[in-house]
Design an enzyme around this catalytic site. Structure first.
Site, PDB file in Angstrom:
ATOM      1  CG  HIS A  55      -0.211   0.075   2.552  1.00 61.66           C
ATOM      2  ND1 HIS A  55      -0.539  -0.686   3.638  1.00 61.66           N
ATOM      3  CD2 HIS A  55       0.851   0.825   2.971  1.00 61.66           C
ATOM      4  CE1 HIS A  55       0.255  -0.414   4.645  1.00 61.66           C
ATOM      5  NE2 HIS A  55       1.119   0.495   4.265  1.00 61.66           N
ATOM      6  CG  HIS A  64       8.449  -0.452   2.857  1.00 57.96           C
ATOM      7  ND1 HIS A  64       7.692  -1.523   3.232  1.00 57.96           N
ATOM      8  CD2 HIS A  64       7.735   0.644   3.230  1.00 57.96           C
ATOM      9  CE1 HIS A  64       6.556  -1.107   3.801  1.00 57.96           C
ATOM     10  NE2 HIS A  64       6.562   0.220   3.831  1.00 57.96           N
ATOM     11  CG  HIS A  99       0.835   4.487   7.646  1.00 61.60           C
ATOM     12  ND1 HIS A  99      -0.230   3.768   7.176  1.00 61.60           N
ATOM     13  CD2 HIS A  99       1.949   3.835   7.209  1.00 61.60           C
ATOM     14  CE1 HIS A  99       0.206   2.737   6.464  1.00 61.60           C
ATOM     15  NE2 HIS A  99       1.516   2.752   6.479  1.00 61.60           N
ATOM     16  CD  GLU A 105       3.580  -0.805   6.241  1.00 60.45           C
ATOM     17  OE1 GLU A 105       3.443   0.364   6.615  1.00 60.45           O
ATOM     18  OE2 GLU A 105       3.561  -1.124   5.038  1.00 60.45           O
TER      19      GLU A 105
HETATM   20  C1  DHB Z   1       5.809   4.209   1.404  1.00 61.09           C
HETATM   21  C2  DHB Z   1       5.390   2.914   1.740  1.00 61.09           C
HETATM   22  C3  DHB Z   1       4.477   2.699   2.771  1.00 61.09           C
HETATM   23  O1  DHB Z   1       4.044   1.479   3.199  1.00 61.09           O
HETATM   24  C4  DHB Z   1       3.945   3.778   3.442  1.00 61.09           C
HETATM   25  O2  DHB Z   1       3.009   3.533   4.386  1.00 61.09           O
HETATM   26  C5  DHB Z   1       4.362   5.062   3.144  1.00 61.09           C
HETATM   27  C6  DHB Z   1       5.294   5.278   2.117  1.00 61.09           C
HETATM   28  C7  DHB Z   1       6.763   4.453   0.278  1.00 61.09           C
HETATM   29  O3  DHB Z   1       7.429   3.523  -0.201  1.00 61.09           O
HETATM   30  O4  DHB Z   1       6.846   5.603  -0.171  1.00 61.09           O
HETATM   31 FE    FE Z   2       2.774   1.600   5.082  1.00 63.12          FE
END
Ligand code: DHB
Ligand code: FE
Length: 284
Positions: free
Chosen positions: A12, A194, A59, A241
């Site tokens: 997401h 990430h 978030h 996540e």
């Molecule tokens: C990004 C990824 C995420 O899961 C999020 O909540 C906010 C930003 C990103 O890769 O930019």
């Molecule tokens: Fe996220």
């Protein structure tokens, strides 16, 4: 009793909202991501779920660091989106299903998951963008009711993969014991690897992501061998996540035979994130 039709797991990333608003689905950067979704959209048109239970992580839109529930369940008549500051357009409110919400809350508390109940709840990109990817033509009215189940991945201590697996299992059992003829989809959003900030900003671990996706087919409890710290080391600070995927897969059952993989996609990177997608149907 209600039936679980399947489970969809997806990343997401907020930038997806800007890509949708800008009509960039065919752009070379975005195409490998958006091309993953039509088979899932087609399956949804055929299977026609009535309700979606959405396992996601807030978030900072609804919960902030001052009050952070480990697990929270929405019990509102509808769920409003709001501006999070990513420059993405807000989406129409999502209808709730309060009967399922309260059934879930009662069953989860009975099974010793002491969830926070939310009779008002704002939902962020982790809720809205996967819904838009699954029903791109929804317009002003969503074709399904929704129930949010929120897992804290923002402020430590975070729940373990083992605990989230059990939560997902309990969510699945609760749905199946709901006195309704509704067809229910379980959607888990987040991950995959990430890290948005710090020394490892931009960290992606393709090898681990693919092993994790494979484990959800062959051995859904595989990730529960790892602690939260180990998962963060392997997948990045926000890669944790993936707990949502662990829980949403466990809702279908705890062994390989409980679900059948119908479709998957994996593409890196989208913004800073490894974007994954999996569709399982239930073998109930
Ligand atoms: C990004 C990824 C995420 O899961 C999020 O909540 C906010 C930003 C990103 O890769 O930019
Ligand atoms: Fe996220």
């Amino acid at each position: 009793m209600a039936k679980i039709v399947g489970s969809i797991l997806t990343s997401h990333v907020p930038a997806i909202g800007r890509a949708i608003a800008g009509g960039l689905q065919g752009d070379p950067y975005w195409k490998p991501l958006f091309d993953g979704y039509p088979p899932v959209q087609k399956w949804l048109q055929e299977v026609k779920p009535d309700v979606v239970v959405i396992l996601y992580n807030d978030h900072g839109l609804n919960f902030f660091l001052d009050k952070m529930p480990t697990f929270a369940v929405g019990a509102a008549p509808s769920y409003q989106n709001a501006d999070e500051g990513w420059g993405i357009p807000t989406l129409p409110a999502f209808p709730g299903d309060q009967d399922l919400s309260w059934h879930l809350i009662e069953e989860l508390v009975e099974k010793e998951f002491d969830v926070t109940t939310c009779q008002e709840m704002l939902v962020d990109h982790a809720y809205t963008l996967p819904m838009k990817l699954l029903w791109p033509n929804a317009g002003d009215s969503w074709p399904v009711r929704t129930v949010p189940v929120c897992i804290n991945t923002v402020q430590h201590p975070l729940p373990s993969a083992k605990r989230c697996f059990k939560l997902g299992q309990a969510v699945g059992e609760a749905i199946r014991s709901w006195d309704s003829d509704a067809r229910v989809l379980v959607l888990g959003t987040g991950g995959l690897s990430h890290q948005l900030d710090g020394e490892r900003a931009g960290f992606i671990n393709k090898e681990f992501d693919l092993a994790f996706m494979d484990s959800l087919v062959k051995d859904p409890a595989w990730a529960t061998q790892y602690s939260v710290d180990e998962l963060i080391e392997k997948t990045g600070t926000q890669g944790i996540e993936l707990l949502m995927w662990v829980a949403a897969r466990a809702a279908l059952g705890t062994d390989a035979s409980s679900a059948r993989l119908l479709h998957s996609n994996y593409h890196i990177p989208i913004s800073n994130t490894a974007a994954g997608l999996m569709l399982f149907d239930s073998q109930d």
